[in-house]
Motif scaffolding. Structure first.
Motif, PDB file in Angstrom:
ATOM      1  N   ARG A 153      26.992 -28.913 -20.365  1.00 39.15           N
ATOM      2  CA  ARG A 153      26.737 -29.600 -20.549  1.00 39.15           C
ATOM      3  C   ARG A 153      24.838 -29.759 -19.698  1.00 39.15           C
ATOM      4  NH1 ARG A 153      29.813 -35.082 -20.819  1.00 39.15           N
ATOM      5  NH2 ARG A 153      31.026 -34.438 -22.087  1.00 39.15           N
ATOM      6  N   GLY A 154      24.329 -29.140 -18.446  1.00 41.53           N
ATOM      7  CA  GLY A 154      23.076 -28.680 -18.095  1.00 41.53           C
ATOM      8  C   GLY A 154      22.819 -28.120 -18.168  1.00 41.53           C
ATOM      9  N   VAL A 155      23.628 -26.699 -19.097  1.00 49.98           N
ATOM     10  CA  VAL A 155      22.174 -25.661 -19.812  1.00 49.98           C
ATOM     11  C   VAL A 155      22.008 -26.118 -21.066  1.00 49.98           C
ATOM     12  CG1 VAL A 155      23.286 -23.286 -20.770  1.00 49.98           C
ATOM     13  CG2 VAL A 155      23.947 -23.769 -18.587  1.00 49.98           C
ATOM     14  N   GLN A 156      23.330 -27.145 -21.552  1.00 48.23           N
ATOM     15  CA  GLN A 156      22.584 -27.600 -22.933  1.00 48.23           C
ATOM     16  C   GLN A 156      21.245 -28.955 -22.681  1.00 48.23           C
ATOM     17  OE1 GLN A 156      23.743 -26.505 -25.534  1.00 48.23           O
ATOM     18  NE2 GLN A 156      22.331 -27.588 -26.796  1.00 48.23           N
ATOM     19  N   VAL A 157      21.513 -29.687 -21.832  1.00 41.82           N
ATOM     20  CA  VAL A 157      20.014 -29.538 -21.537  1.00 41.82           C
ATOM     21  C   VAL A 157      18.841 -28.935 -21.680  1.00 41.82           C
ATOM     22  CG1 VAL A 157      18.736 -32.010 -20.312  1.00 41.82           C
ATOM     23  CG2 VAL A 157      21.893 -32.015 -20.765  1.00 41.82           C
ATOM     24  N   CYS A 158      19.406 -27.975 -20.918  1.00 43.59           N
ATOM     25  CA  CYS A 158      18.083 -26.962 -20.631  1.00 43.59           C
ATOM     26  C   CYS A 158      17.291 -26.270 -22.039  1.00 43.59           C
ATOM     27  CB  CYS A 158      18.194 -26.370 -19.684  1.00 43.59           C
ATOM     28  SG  CYS A 158      18.480 -26.479 -17.986  1.00 43.59           S
ATOM     29  N   VAL A 159      18.182 -26.453 -23.149  1.00 43.39           N
ATOM     30  CA  VAL A 159      18.247 -25.757 -24.322  1.00 43.39           C
ATOM     31  C   VAL A 159      17.524 -26.535 -24.689  1.00 43.39           C
ATOM     32  CG1 VAL A 159      19.471 -24.671 -25.792  1.00 43.39           C
ATOM     33  CG2 VAL A 159      20.430 -23.703 -24.031  1.00 43.39           C
ATOM     34  N   GLU A 160      18.102 -27.864 -24.722  1.00 45.21           N
ATOM     35  CA  GLU A 160      17.506 -29.057 -25.858  1.00 45.21           C
ATOM     36  C   GLU A 160      16.263 -29.299 -25.732  1.00 45.21           C
ATOM     37  OE1 GLU A 160      19.980 -31.771 -25.540  1.00 45.21           O
ATOM     38  OE2 GLU A 160      21.306 -30.606 -27.154  1.00 45.21           O
ATOM     39  N   LYS A 161      15.515 -29.243 -24.486  1.00 33.84           N
ATOM     40  CA  LYS A 161      14.794 -29.772 -23.990  1.00 33.84           C
ATOM     41  C   LYS A 161      13.687 -28.231 -23.002  1.00 33.84           C
ATOM     42  CE  LYS A 161      16.083 -34.163 -22.682  1.00 33.84           C
ATOM     43  NZ  LYS A 161      16.117 -34.513 -21.490  1.00 33.84           N
ATOM     44  N   SER A 162      13.873 -27.459 -23.076  1.00 38.48           N
ATOM     45  CA  SER A 162      12.898 -25.849 -22.714  1.00 38.48           C
ATOM     46  C   SER A 162      13.226 -26.270 -21.100  1.00 38.48           C
ATOM     47  CB  SER A 162      12.036 -25.947 -23.486  1.00 38.48           C
ATOM     48  OG  SER A 162      11.865 -25.693 -24.841  1.00 38.48           O
ATOM     49  N   LEU A 163      14.041 -26.374 -20.571  1.00 40.96           N
ATOM     50  CA  LEU A 163      13.855 -26.345 -18.732  1.00 40.96           C
ATOM     51  C   LEU A 163      14.888 -25.227 -18.148  1.00 40.96           C
ATOM     52  CD1 LEU A 163      14.593 -29.941 -18.605  1.00 40.96           C
ATOM     53  CD2 LEU A 163      12.433 -30.083 -19.100  1.00 40.96           C
ATOM     54  N   PRO A 164      13.648 -24.812 -17.543  1.00 42.12           N
ATOM     55  CA  PRO A 164      14.864 -24.226 -16.481  1.00 42.12           C
ATOM     56  C   PRO A 164      16.007 -24.461 -15.899  1.00 42.12           C
ATOM     57  CG  PRO A 164      12.581 -24.846 -15.256  1.00 42.12           C
ATOM     58  CD  PRO A 164      12.671 -25.485 -16.714  1.00 42.12           C
ATOM     59  N   PHE A 165      17.019 -23.588 -15.007  1.00 40.85           N
ATOM     60  CA  PHE A 165      17.838 -24.313 -14.775  1.00 40.85           C
ATOM     61  C   PHE A 165      18.279 -23.700 -13.589  1.00 40.85           C
ATOM     62  CE2 PHE A 165      23.174 -23.813 -14.474  1.00 40.85           C
ATOM     63  CZ  PHE A 165      23.049 -25.130 -14.641  1.00 40.85           C
ATOM     64  N   VAL A 166      18.562 -24.224 -12.667  1.00 37.38           N
ATOM     65  CA  VAL A 166      18.792 -23.679 -11.270  1.00 37.38           C
ATOM     66  C   VAL A 166      20.501 -24.182 -10.550  1.00 37.38           C
ATOM     67  CG1 VAL A 166      17.997 -23.563  -8.560  1.00 37.38           C
ATOM     68  CG2 VAL A 166      16.281 -23.858 -10.590  1.00 37.38           C
ATOM     69  N   CYS A 167      21.163 -23.510 -10.330  1.00 37.75           N
ATOM     70  CA  CYS A 167      21.996 -23.532  -9.393  1.00 37.75           C
ATOM     71  C   CYS A 167      22.538 -23.013  -7.906  1.00 37.75           C
ATOM     72  CB  CYS A 167      22.923 -23.110 -10.200  1.00 37.75           C
ATOM     73  SG  CYS A 167      24.930 -23.197 -10.163  1.00 37.75           S
ATOM     74  N   PHE A 168      22.722 -24.117  -6.892  1.00 38.15           N
ATOM     75  CA  PHE A 168      23.133 -24.035  -6.559  1.00 38.15           C
ATOM     76  C   PHE A 168      24.415 -23.381  -5.549  1.00 38.15           C
ATOM     77  CE2 PHE A 168      18.710 -25.834  -5.712  1.00 38.15           C
ATOM     78  CZ  PHE A 168      18.386 -24.515  -4.259  1.00 38.15           C
ATOM     79  N   SER A 169      25.048 -22.395  -5.395  1.00 36.53           N
ATOM     80  CA  SER A 169      26.258 -21.903  -5.213  1.00 36.53           C
ATOM     81  C   SER A 169      26.527 -22.811  -3.727  1.00 36.53           C
ATOM     82  CB  SER A 169      26.854 -20.280  -6.029  1.00 36.53           C
ATOM     83  OG  SER A 169      26.174 -21.081  -7.690  1.00 36.53           O
ATOM     84  N   ALA A 170      27.819 -22.608  -3.475  1.00 42.42           N
ATOM     85  CA  ALA A 170      28.650 -22.395  -2.731  1.00 42.42           C
ATOM     86  C   ALA A 170      30.218 -23.211  -2.554  1.00 42.42           C
ATOM     87  CB  ALA A 170      28.216 -24.036  -1.398  1.00 42.42           C
ATOM     88  N   SER A 171      30.740 -21.820  -3.330  1.00 37.60           N
ATOM     89  CA  SER A 171      32.078 -21.596  -3.791  1.00 37.60           C
ATOM     90  C   SER A 171      33.140 -20.823  -2.909  1.00 37.60           C
ATOM     91  CB  SER A 171      31.794 -21.773  -5.948  1.00 37.60           C
ATOM     92  OG  SER A 171      33.219 -22.354  -5.459  1.00 37.60           O
ATOM     93  N   GLY A 172      34.936 -21.549  -3.103  1.00 38.37           N
ATOM     94  CA  GLY A 172      35.562 -20.595  -2.347  1.00 38.37           C
ATOM     95  C   GLY A 172      35.815 -19.899  -3.919  1.00 38.37           C
ATOM     96  N   GLY A 173      35.838 -20.065  -5.054  1.00 35.38           N
ATOM     97  CA  GLY A 173      35.792 -19.468  -6.138  1.00 35.38           C
ATOM     98  C   GLY A 173      36.703 -20.423  -7.199  1.00 35.38           C
ATOM     99  N   ALA A 174      38.115 -19.888  -8.406  1.00 30.39           N
ATOM    100  CA  ALA A 174      38.131 -20.440  -9.097  1.00 30.39           C
ATOM    101  C   ALA A 174      39.516 -21.917  -8.610  1.00 30.39           C
ATOM    102  CB  ALA A 174      39.156 -19.399  -9.949  1.00 30.39           C
ATOM    103  N   ARG A 175      39.832 -22.817  -9.092  1.00 25.12           N
ATOM    104  CA  ARG A 175      40.810 -23.648  -8.482  1.00 25.12           C
ATOM    105  C   ARG A 175      41.824 -23.305  -9.153  1.00 25.12           C
ATOM    106  NH1 ARG A 175      38.892 -29.434  -8.976  1.00 25.12           N
ATOM    107  NH2 ARG A 175      36.965 -28.439  -7.970  1.00 25.12           N
ATOM    108  N   MET A 176      43.061 -22.922  -8.116  1.00 24.56           N
ATOM    109  CA  MET A 176      44.094 -22.333  -8.649  1.00 24.56           C
ATOM    110  C   MET A 176      45.046 -23.388  -9.002  1.00 24.56           C
ATOM    111  SD  MET A 176      46.198 -21.353  -5.014  1.00 24.56           S
ATOM    112  CE  MET A 176      46.701 -23.147  -4.172  1.00 24.56           C
ATOM    113  N   GLN A 177      45.002 -24.907  -8.640  1.00 25.46           N
ATOM    114  CA  GLN A 177      45.487 -25.857  -9.081  1.00 25.46           C
ATOM    115  C   GLN A 177      45.776 -25.449 -10.825  1.00 25.46           C
ATOM    116  OE1 GLN A 177      44.103 -26.067  -6.134  1.00 25.46           O
ATOM    117  NE2 GLN A 177      45.385 -26.424  -5.295  1.00 25.46           N
ATOM    118  N   GLU A 178      44.231 -25.298 -11.631  1.00 24.64           N
ATOM    119  CA  GLU A 178      44.231 -25.200 -12.591  1.00 24.64           C
ATOM    120  C   GLU A 178      44.661 -23.985 -13.656  1.00 24.64           C
ATOM    121  OE1 GLU A 178      40.738 -26.608 -13.841  1.00 24.64           O
ATOM    122  OE2 GLU A 178      40.756 -28.562 -12.571  1.00 24.64           O
TER     123      GLU A 178
END
Length: 295
Positions: free
Chosen positions: A148-173
């Protein structure tokens, strides 16, 4: 009182009321790197970076967004999207109980916050992972908010910045979590088609499915100093290859030396650097404040 105490009264007077003076909790913080003791207020004013050794402490997603974005004009994207438990997953604890526990701990609904806002008046969309929520693991809600964040960037021509801090995929799903790797990567192709920049910022730690998907396909890949970045952890790799890994393996400086990332940027200089990069990549007039980067 004895005759001896009458002749030589104690110089230290006791508190007759018996009340103990208690040092307030949360006043001090000890740096995990150099072990210097600092006031929490001084550490917070320095963006949670140790002023002695420049160690970058882990911070919450809300703190990071507060540091990074301007105060005015913020709008959260995907607020209210809640995780489900279609697999009825249970290990040592039910998945629903883990979600409730993580929510109580972080006061967040899931492990990603996406906001539209501005940095030094330059508009953009910024996503930040909350590592405190189940290790910042990527599930269906994280993938949906990211898209959804990417879609807003496409609609409004805005740059997208992401700060990652993650252990990876969620095994419970299960496989649903693994599908988010493809979903987030596919969403970013829309930015590429419209020539809208995606800047990926890797913080400590960025591991597993996040590092193996969108984290390394940014137009610019930045890391914070000494951030742990990789797929499997160092101990797992050593046990697999049965070799001793070199010093600093999987740290930001090691990755920069071997060409895996583009640059390392101190958290205190991140706003200026991102504004400069966004204006250059969007071919917009360079913001006056960002010019001080080149001094």
């Amino acid at each position: 009182m004895s005759w001896f105490q009458n002749l030589f009264p104690p110089k230290i007077k006791r508190n007759e009321s018996g009340d103990k003076r208690v040092v307030p909790e949360g006043l001090w913080s000890k740096c995990v790197s150099c072990e210097v003791v600092l006031y929490y207020s001084d550490l917070g004013n320095n963006f949670n970076v140790c002023p002695k050794c420049n160690h970058h402490n882990r911070i919450s997603a809300r703190e990071r967004l507060d540091f990074f974005l301007d105060n005015e004009g913020r709008h959260e994207i995907g607020e209210g999207i809640l995780p489900l438990d279609p697999l009825k997953f249970t290990d040592s604890m039910k998945y629903t109980d883990r979600l409730a526990q993580a929510k109580r701990k972080t006061h967040e609904e899931d492990a990603l916050i996406v906001m539209q806002g501005s940095v030094q008046t330059v508009p953009m969309v910024v996503a930040a992972f909350e590592f405190g929520f189940m290790g910042g693991s990527m599930g269906s809600v994280v993938g949906e908010k990211f898209a959804r964040g990417v879609q807003v960037c496409v609609e409004k021509s805005l740059p997208f910045v992401c700060f990652s801090a993650s252990g990876g995929a969620r095994m419970q799903e299960g496989v649903t979590s693994l599908m988010q790797m493809a979903k987030t990567t596919a969403a970013l192709t829309k930015l590429k088609q419209d020539k809208i920049p995606f800047i990926s910022i890797l913080t400590d730690p960025t591991m597993g499915g996040v590092s193996a998907s969108f984290a390394f396909i940014g137009d610019i890949v930045i890391a914070e100093p000494k951030a742990l970045i990789g797929f499997a952890g160092p101990r797992v790799i050593e046990q697999t290859v049965r070799q001793t890994l070199p010093d600093g393996f999987q740290r930001a400086e090691f990755l920069l030396e071997h060409g895996a990332i583009d640059m390392i940027v101190d958290r205190r200089h991140m706003r200026d650097r991102i504004v400069n990069l966004c204006t250059l990549l969007m071919k917009a007039p360079i913001h006056p404040i960002s010019l001080k980067l080149d001094l």
